[in-house]
Motif scaffolding. Structure first.
Motif, PDB file in Angstrom:
ATOM      1  N   ILE A 156      -3.254 -14.431  23.355  1.00  0.00           N
ATOM      2  CA  ILE A 156      -3.068 -15.383  24.454  1.00  0.00           C
ATOM      3  C   ILE A 156      -3.385 -14.766  25.811  1.00  0.00           C
ATOM      4  N   TYR A 157      -2.936 -13.558  26.048  1.00  0.00           N
ATOM      5  CA  TYR A 157      -3.052 -12.948  27.376  1.00  0.00           C
ATOM      6  C   TYR A 157      -3.950 -11.715  27.416  1.00  0.00           C
ATOM      7  N   LEU A 179      15.705 -24.916  24.638  1.00  0.00           N
ATOM      8  CA  LEU A 179      15.316 -25.073  26.053  1.00  0.00           C
ATOM      9  C   LEU A 179      13.808 -24.974  26.255  1.00  0.00           C
ATOM     10  N   GLN A 180      13.148 -24.168  25.458  1.00  0.00           N
ATOM     11  CA  GLN A 180      11.706 -23.909  25.619  1.00  0.00           C
ATOM     12  C   GLN A 180      11.377 -23.456  27.055  1.00  0.00           C
ATOM     13  N   PRO A 181      11.985 -22.364  27.506  1.00  0.00           N
ATOM     14  CA  PRO A 181      11.711 -21.882  28.854  1.00  0.00           C
ATOM     15  C   PRO A 181      10.302 -21.301  28.945  1.00  0.00           C
ATOM     16  N   GLU A 182       9.757 -21.313  30.158  1.00  0.00           N
ATOM     17  CA  GLU A 182       8.437 -20.709  30.372  1.00  0.00           C
ATOM     18  C   GLU A 182       8.550 -19.190  30.500  1.00  0.00           C
ATOM     19  N   VAL A 186       5.266 -17.462  26.140  1.00  0.00           N
ATOM     20  CA  VAL A 186       6.300 -17.165  27.132  1.00  0.00           C
ATOM     21  C   VAL A 186       5.903 -15.999  28.045  1.00  0.00           C
ATOM     22  N   LEU A 187       6.295 -16.093  29.313  1.00  0.00           N
ATOM     23  CA  LEU A 187       6.117 -14.981  30.250  1.00  0.00           C
ATOM     24  C   LEU A 187       7.358 -14.109  30.106  1.00  0.00           C
ATOM     25  N   LEU A 188       7.131 -12.893  29.667  1.00  0.00           N
ATOM     26  CA  LEU A 188       8.227 -12.054  29.185  1.00  0.00           C
ATOM     27  C   LEU A 188       8.202 -10.694  29.881  1.00  0.00           C
ATOM     28  N   ASP A 201       0.547 -17.919  35.851  1.00  0.00           N
ATOM     29  CA  ASP A 201       1.378 -19.066  35.497  1.00  0.00           C
ATOM     30  C   ASP A 201       1.457 -19.236  33.992  1.00  0.00           C
ATOM     31  N   PHE A 202       2.444 -19.999  33.565  1.00  0.00           N
ATOM     32  CA  PHE A 202       2.555 -20.388  32.163  1.00  0.00           C
ATOM     33  C   PHE A 202       1.375 -21.294  31.835  1.00  0.00           C
TER      34      PHE A 202
END
Ligand code: SAH
Length: 349
Positions: free
Chosen positions: A45-46, A222-225, A265-267, A341-342
């Protein structure tokens, strides 16, 4: 190993299975299996990109009394400070020069920062740096307040839920605070279109694998970003001074699990992780993290934002150094100057 394979296949487990899996975190082979999968997903992904966020700790004045936190209201032994608007803007100016395109304004719940003052800060930063994201991390506020700040231009909000178990929440916080309100804030922030970050401490006093499993199920719901996790580290002026710190290995294991559960997710590999292990941040990346949050606060105030003992990067080095970039490169990653950004297509699921 079966549970790890199931998690990899299905991106989820039941609460009971999560607790059982976490109970095996000392198994190095298992940690490696999950870390490899997390790293594979993260690279897909990144790529090798590491996003940087300039952390501006703008006030250590707080009306709350979280039992674990060094800047809690009833700690009389720290020097309190509050940055002026000019100081905050000059942190941003320095950060911008250094390549930062996200500024995180974090602080205690300081009544001086009314909606009006905070909104003015946010809009001033956005006006001067329209290509930058502004993240707020200033605790629990009303829906109206979050709405106003969102309208002023805030893009993201970090509010760790701390623990999704009401019993443990009650042991870590005074009765004036509640898990229900914390969760409500997170849902409010989500509904207002913020990119939202939840999270928790690993190894908080009294925490069990069941509690952590509950945290994972809450994140799933919740599915947080963004998700911020780091080991609990005792602070000498709190009632938890003598409690053991959280485990680096368990934190890394959880980073991998969270990456597998929430692929985009941004982790962050947090400062607490870097404090517990000199290679904590690199190890975090290799376990699936993709964000670091160097300190952009004025050097003179860094030591005063003491959430826990022995916090790293409180000297001159913090955000300025190219050491971080070099270290990330050595570990196989590349620090990039982007908002980070997500990915949009996955928002609001
Ligand atoms: N007032 C803001 C910011 C809190 S400080 C808010 O309520 O969100 C940011 C995070 O630091 C907290 O959410 C907590 O998880 C973490 N923290 C506080 N004390 C800590 C400690 N002793 N060890 C590790 N992390 C700690």
């Amino acid at each position: 190993m079966e549970l790890a394979e199931k998690l990899i296949r299905k991106s989820t487990l039941t609460k009971k299975e999560f607790a059982e899996l976490l109970g095996q975190y000392e198994d190095e082979y298992l940690r490696k299996r999950l870390a490899d999968e997390a790293l594979r997903i993260r690279k897909e992904i990144y790529g090798a990109d590491v996003f940087i966020r300039g952390l501006i700790e703008f006030t250590n004045i707080c009306k709350n009394d979280c039992y674990y936190c060094g800047i809690r209201k009833s700690n009389p032994n720290i020097k309190r400070y509050r940055l002026t608007k000019e100081e905050i803007l000059s942190c941003c100016a320095r950060g911008y020069e250094l390549g930062y395109r996200t500024f995180v304004l974090q602080g205690g719940e300081d009544g001086y920062f009314t909606d009006e003052r905070l909104a003015d800060l946010v809009s001033s930063i956005k006006r001067e740096y329209p290509d930058c994201a502004v993240t707020l991390s200033v605790g629990e506020r009303s829906y109206e307040s979050y709405k106003l700040l969102r309208e002023a231009g805030a893009d993201r909000y970090l509010l760790r839920h701390e623990t999704a178990d009401a019993g443990l929440y009650g042991r870590l916080h005074p009765s004036a605070m509640s898990l229900a309100n914390r969760k409500q804030c997170l849902y409010d922030l989500k509904s207002l279109g913020y990119q939202v970050g939840a999270g928790f401490m690993v190894g908080a006093p009294g925490q069990t694998m069941d509690h952590l499993a509950e945290d994972l199920k809450f994140l799933e719901e919740l599915q947080p970003e963004m998700v911020g996790i780091g080991p609990f580290i005792p602070h000498h002026d709190t009632q938890f001074a003598k409690e053991p710190a959280g485990s680096v290995e368990l934190t890394l294991f959880l980073l991998s699990v969270i990456r597998i559960m929430l692929p985009r997710v941004l982790l962050p590999a947090t400062t607490a992780l870097g404090t517990m292990d000199p290679y904590g941040r690199e190890k975090g990346m290799l376990a699936g993290a993709n964000v670091v949050m160097p300190n952009l606060s004025p050097a003179k105030n860094r030591k005063q934002y003491a959430l826990y003992d022995n916090k790293i990067c409180t000297g001159e080095e913090a955000a300025e150094s190219s050491v971080l970039a070099r270290r990330m490169e050595t570990a196989g990653f590349r620090v990039v100057s982007a908002r980070g950004d997500f990915p949009a297509e996955q928002r609001g699921k």
